[in-house]
Design a protein around this motif. Structure first.
Motif, PDB file in Angstrom:
ATOM      1  N   MET A   1     -14.980 -73.134 -23.702  1.00 43.39           N
ATOM      2  CA  MET A   1     -13.749 -73.768 -22.720  1.00 43.39           C
ATOM      3  C   MET A   1     -14.249 -74.867 -21.877  1.00 43.39           C
ATOM      4  SD  MET A   1     -11.153 -71.733 -20.428  1.00 43.39           S
ATOM      5  CE  MET A   1     -10.259 -71.268 -21.879  1.00 43.39           C
ATOM      6  N   LYS A   2     -13.817 -75.921 -21.690  1.00 44.15           N
ATOM      7  CA  LYS A   2     -14.020 -76.994 -20.794  1.00 44.15           C
ATOM      8  C   LYS A   2     -12.817 -76.870 -19.682  1.00 44.15           C
ATOM      9  CE  LYS A   2     -14.683 -80.259 -24.083  1.00 44.15           C
ATOM     10  NZ  LYS A   2     -14.659 -81.695 -24.595  1.00 44.15           N
ATOM     11  N   VAL A   3     -13.264 -77.131 -18.320  1.00 41.27           N
ATOM     12  CA  VAL A   3     -12.467 -77.304 -17.348  1.00 41.27           C
ATOM     13  C   VAL A   3     -12.519 -78.872 -16.787  1.00 41.27           C
ATOM     14  CG1 VAL A   3     -11.865 -76.581 -14.854  1.00 41.27           C
ATOM     15  CG2 VAL A   3     -12.716 -74.934 -16.862  1.00 41.27           C
ATOM     16  N   GLN A   4     -11.462 -79.436 -16.958  1.00 42.61           N
ATOM     17  CA  GLN A   4     -11.244 -80.883 -16.248  1.00 42.61           C
ATOM     18  C   GLN A   4     -10.438 -80.625 -14.891  1.00 42.61           C
ATOM     19  OE1 GLN A   4     -12.580 -83.669 -17.455  1.00 42.61           O
ATOM     20  NE2 GLN A   4     -11.780 -84.415 -15.438  1.00 42.61           N
ATOM     21  N   PHE A   5     -11.003 -80.911 -13.619  1.00 48.40           N
ATOM     22  CA  PHE A   5     -10.558 -80.875 -12.432  1.00 48.40           C
ATOM     23  C   PHE A   5     -10.166 -82.047 -11.966  1.00 48.40           C
ATOM     24  CE2 PHE A   5     -10.407 -80.514  -7.731  1.00 48.40           C
ATOM     25  CZ  PHE A   5      -9.085 -79.689  -7.632  1.00 48.40           C
ATOM     26  N   SER A   6      -8.822 -82.680 -11.681  1.00 55.26           N
ATOM     27  CA  SER A   6      -8.810 -84.053 -11.307  1.00 55.26           C
ATOM     28  C   SER A   6      -7.851 -83.857 -10.106  1.00 55.26           C
ATOM     29  CB  SER A   6      -8.083 -84.630 -12.384  1.00 55.26           C
ATOM     30  OG  SER A   6      -8.877 -85.139 -13.536  1.00 55.26           O
ATOM     31  N   TYR A   7      -8.217 -83.653  -9.160  1.00 55.27           N
ATOM     32  CA  TYR A   7      -7.465 -83.347  -7.761  1.00 55.27           C
ATOM     33  C   TYR A   7      -6.101 -84.311  -7.757  1.00 55.27           C
ATOM     34  CZ  TYR A   7      -5.726 -82.114  -3.196  1.00 55.27           C
ATOM     35  OH  TYR A   7      -5.254 -81.543  -2.141  1.00 55.27           O
ATOM     36  N   GLY A   8      -4.922 -83.651  -7.635  1.00 56.50           N
ATOM     37  CA  GLY A   8      -3.748 -84.706  -7.509  1.00 56.50           C
ATOM     38  C   GLY A   8      -3.099 -85.448  -8.616  1.00 56.50           C
ATOM     39  N   LYS A   9      -3.815 -85.539  -9.866  1.00 57.22           N
ATOM     40  CA  LYS A   9      -3.574 -86.170 -11.003  1.00 57.22           C
ATOM     41  C   LYS A   9      -2.350 -85.346 -11.819  1.00 57.22           C
ATOM     42  CE  LYS A   9      -4.850 -88.060 -15.325  1.00 57.22           C
ATOM     43  NZ  LYS A   9      -6.022 -88.175 -16.363  1.00 57.22           N
ATOM     44  N   THR A  10      -1.313 -85.890 -12.254  1.00 56.29           N
ATOM     45  CA  THR A  10      -0.272 -85.360 -12.833  1.00 56.29           C
ATOM     46  C   THR A  10       0.223 -86.291 -14.140  1.00 56.29           C
ATOM     47  OG1 THR A  10       1.468 -86.504 -11.764  1.00 56.29           O
ATOM     48  CG2 THR A  10       0.712 -84.117 -11.020  1.00 56.29           C
ATOM     49  N   GLU A 138     -16.398 -77.945  -7.345  1.00 54.97           N
ATOM     50  CA  GLU A 138     -17.031 -76.740  -6.888  1.00 54.97           C
ATOM     51  C   GLU A 138     -16.226 -75.621  -6.424  1.00 54.97           C
ATOM     52  OE1 GLU A 138     -19.319 -76.366  -2.729  1.00 54.97           O
ATOM     53  OE2 GLU A 138     -20.770 -77.439  -4.385  1.00 54.97           O
ATOM     54  N   MET A 139     -15.221 -75.914  -5.689  1.00 52.05           N
ATOM     55  CA  MET A 139     -14.243 -74.923  -5.256  1.00 52.05           C
ATOM     56  C   MET A 139     -13.345 -74.097  -6.444  1.00 52.05           C
ATOM     57  SD  MET A 139     -12.177 -76.749  -2.484  1.00 52.05           S
ATOM     58  CE  MET A 139     -13.094 -77.376  -0.796  1.00 52.05           C
ATOM     59  N   VAL A 140     -13.328 -74.883  -7.606  1.00 56.56           N
ATOM     60  CA  VAL A 140     -12.871 -74.087  -8.775  1.00 56.56           C
ATOM     61  C   VAL A 140     -13.802 -72.902  -9.243  1.00 56.56           C
ATOM     62  CG1 VAL A 140     -12.437 -74.339 -11.257  1.00 56.56           C
ATOM     63  CG2 VAL A 140     -11.614 -76.175  -9.787  1.00 56.56           C
ATOM     64  N   TRP A 141     -14.913 -73.024  -9.015  1.00 61.58           N
ATOM     65  CA  TRP A 141     -15.943 -72.107  -9.497  1.00 61.58           C
ATOM     66  C   TRP A 141     -16.137 -70.851  -8.433  1.00 61.58           C
ATOM     67  CZ3 TRP A 141     -15.413 -72.044 -14.225  1.00 61.58           C
ATOM     68  CH2 TRP A 141     -15.357 -73.241 -15.112  1.00 61.58           C
ATOM     69  N   GLU A 142     -15.924 -71.319  -7.177  1.00 63.31           N
ATOM     70  CA  GLU A 142     -16.077 -70.456  -6.021  1.00 63.31           C
ATOM     71  C   GLU A 142     -14.857 -69.420  -6.225  1.00 63.31           C
ATOM     72  OE1 GLU A 142     -15.687 -72.781  -2.555  1.00 63.31           O
ATOM     73  OE2 GLU A 142     -17.735 -73.626  -2.513  1.00 63.31           O
ATOM     74  N   ASP A 143     -13.713 -69.950  -6.724  1.00 66.01           N
ATOM     75  CA  ASP A 143     -12.428 -69.207  -7.050  1.00 66.01           C
ATOM     76  C   ASP A 143     -12.642 -68.139  -7.944  1.00 66.01           C
ATOM     77  OD1 ASP A 143     -11.180 -70.346  -4.654  1.00 66.01           O
ATOM     78  OD2 ASP A 143      -9.733 -71.078  -5.826  1.00 66.01           O
TER      79      ASP A 143
END
Length: 177
Positions: A1-10, A138-143
Motif C-alpha cells: 500500500m502506498k500513501v500519498q499525503f498532499s495537505y489541503g489538496k482536493t 511525517e505526522m501521518v506516520w507519527e499518528d
C-alpha cells in the motif's frame, strides 16, 4: 500500500485515479467505482451528516464486507482522528474484526461526524492537531505509531494529548462582552 499525503489538496470523483482510496475530504463526496478500483470514503461534500458514516466507519464497514485494499494508493489531504484511524484500518484490515478496534472506530467516527456526543477517547485526543500548524507526511506516520501503541498497550502507552492554549477571550460571552 502506498500513501500519498498532499495537505489541503482536493479532487472531484471524476478525477479519481485507478487503484486509489481517498479519505475524509481528499475527494469531494463519497464515490465508488469497482471497475477502476477507486473509492472515496468522504462524509463531507454532498452528504447528510445524519445519514453518512464517518470515513473510519465507512472503511470498517467496507472491510467487514470484504473490501481488499491490497496494492492500492491511499490519498490523504488532512490529518485528524477519523483520517488516521481510517488509514490504520486499511493498513491492518485483519483488525476490523477485533471488537475493541471496532468500538474505538465507532466512538471516533461519531465524534468526528457529530461533535462531542460522548466522552472523547484519549486516542482521539492524541490524534488531533493544532490547526495553526502545517501538517506533514511525517505526522501521518507519527499518528500510525500512536494507534499501534494504543492497540498494544492501551491508554497508558499514549503520550499526553495536545491541549489547545487557553482562549485569550476567556470570560467573555458569545457576543464578546
Amino acid at each position: 500500500m502506498k500513501v500519498q499525503f498532499s495537505y489541503g489538496k482536493t479532487i472531484t470523483p471524476d478525477e479519481m485515479e485507478p487503484n486509489s482510496i481517498y479519505l475524509d475530504g481528499a475527494c469531494q463526496g463519497p464515490a465508488f467505482n469497482n471497475e477502476s478500483r477507486s473509492y472515496s470514503f468522504d462524509h463531507h461534500a454532498g452528504c447528510s451528516r445524519f445519514a453518512t458514516l464517518s470515513s473510519c466507519e465507512q472503511v470498517l464497514l467496507a472491510l467487514d464486507l470484504g473490501f481488499d485494499p491490497t496494492d492500492m494508493t491511499v490519498h490523504i489531504n488532512a490529518l485528524d482522528g477519523d483520517t488516521s484511524m481510517s488509514l490504520w484500518l486499511l493498513r491492518n484490515p485483519d483488525m476490523a474484526a477485533n471488537p475493541c478496534v471496532s468500538e474505538t472506530v465507532r466512538k471516533i467516527g461519531r465524534i468526528d461526524s457529530h461533535g462531542p456526543i460522548g466522552s472523547v477517547l484519549k486516542l482521539h485526543k492524541c490524534l488531533e492537531r493544532n490547526p495553526r500548524e502545517p501538517q506533514t507526511e511525517e505526522m501521518v506516520w507519527e499518528d500510525q505509531a500512536k494507534i499501534d501503541a494504543w492497540y498494544e498497550g492501551g491508554d497508558d502507552a499514549l503520550p499526553d494529548p495536545f491541549e489547545y492554549p487557553p482562549c485569550p477571550m476567556k470570560g467573555l460571552d458569545r457576543q464578546g462582552r
